[in-house]
Design a protein around this motif. Sequence first.
Motif, short mmCIF file in Angstrom:
data_model
loop_
_atom_site.label_atom_id
_atom_site.label_comp_id
_atom_site.label_asym_id
_atom_site.label_seq_id
_atom_site.Cartn_x
_atom_site.Cartn_y
_atom_site.Cartn_z
N LEU A 51 37.53 35.95 39.40
CA LEU A 51 37.33 37.38 39.62
C LEU A 51 37.84 37.76 41.02
N ALA A 52 37.58 36.89 42.02
CA ALA A 52 38.05 37.17 43.37
C ALA A 52 39.57 37.21 43.41
N LYS A 53 40.21 36.30 42.65
CA LYS A 53 41.68 36.29 42.60
C LYS A 53 42.21 37.56 41.94
N LEU A 54 41.55 38.00 40.88
CA LEU A 54 41.96 39.24 40.21
C LEU A 54 41.81 40.44 41.15
N GLU A 55 40.76 40.39 41.98
CA GLU A 55 40.56 41.48 42.95
C GLU A 55 41.68 41.46 43.99
N GLU A 56 42.06 40.27 44.45
CA GLU A 56 43.15 40.15 45.42
C GLU A 56 44.45 40.70 44.86
N GLU A 57 44.64 40.51 43.55
CA GLU A 57 45.87 40.96 42.91
C GLU A 57 45.83 42.46 42.58
N GLY A 58 44.70 43.10 42.86
CA GLY A 58 44.60 44.53 42.60
C GLY A 58 44.35 44.86 41.14
N LEU A 59 43.91 43.86 40.36
CA LEU A 59 43.69 44.09 38.93
C LEU A 59 42.25 44.47 38.62
N VAL A 60 41.32 44.15 39.52
CA VAL A 60 39.92 44.56 39.36
C VAL A 60 39.39 45.01 40.71
N THR A 61 38.31 45.76 40.65
CA THR A 61 37.59 46.14 41.87
C THR A 61 36.15 45.69 41.69
N TYR A 71 32.02 44.44 38.46
CA TYR A 71 33.48 44.37 38.46
C TYR A 71 34.03 45.37 37.45
N ALA A 72 35.12 46.04 37.83
CA ALA A 72 35.76 47.02 36.94
C ALA A 72 37.26 46.83 37.00
N ILE A 73 37.92 47.08 35.89
CA ILE A 73 39.36 46.90 35.82
C ILE A 73 40.07 48.10 36.44
N THR A 74 41.23 47.85 37.02
CA THR A 74 42.04 48.92 37.60
C THR A 74 43.14 49.32 36.62
N ASP A 75 43.88 50.36 36.97
CA ASP A 75 45.00 50.78 36.12
C ASP A 75 46.03 49.65 35.98
N ALA A 76 46.24 48.91 37.06
CA ALA A 76 47.18 47.78 37.00
C ALA A 76 46.67 46.70 36.06
N GLY A 77 45.35 46.50 36.07
CA GLY A 77 44.76 45.52 35.17
C GLY A 77 44.91 45.94 33.72
N ARG A 78 44.69 47.23 33.46
CA ARG A 78 44.84 47.74 32.08
C ARG A 78 46.29 47.59 31.61
N ALA A 79 47.21 47.81 32.52
CA ALA A 79 48.63 47.69 32.16
C ALA A 79 48.95 46.24 31.77
N GLU A 80 48.37 45.28 32.49
CA GLU A 80 48.63 43.88 32.14
C GLU A 80 48.02 43.54 30.78
#
Length: 202
Positions: A51-61, A71-80
Amino acid sequence: MSPVFSHGDLRLYLLNLLDEGPRHGYDIMQALADRTGGTYTPSAGTIYPRLAKLEEEGLVTKSVDGRKTVYAITDAGRAEVASRAHELEGIEAGLADSVRLIADEVRGSVREAMRSLRADLAAAGRDQQTQETPSARDDDPRSRSREQVSRADAAVNEFRARVRSDLRAHVARGGDLAADVVDDLAAQLDRIARDISRTLRG
């Protein structure tokens, strides 16, 4: 039997869970256990670094809600998630296969226990016939019958303890106990009871 997440599969599946809605860490671990029928029960040491790695990648907050980190998904995460939908279908299919295998294993254990019970009861009947001696036949028939009832009780109790232990251990590990497995158990027990009743009636 645990499903093996290939490289990147767990990462994608975490994003997929968050795409359904915000979750805190324990909720994510519980969802993984539930979705896999207990075949995969991740530890905090597995989930939180990802989860921390996903946050670093801007895919979750992440945000703090009382004592919980959500934890919540970002627009970039939804796109992936959207771009890898075909991969998610394959992951889901693999997990469904694992759950079916667990159910088959439990069903097989129940059937094996039923066969063992039938064999024990049949052996008890044969022993009664072959081990009778003239002196035994002179004994009180009720005493002999009570002895056989005790043997039957022991066989039934052993079967009950074995199956109960297997089922409880399976559920305690987070496994799914399908209704058809219990239905099959009940049906086979009913058949055995009818067979014994017919035998006793002669």
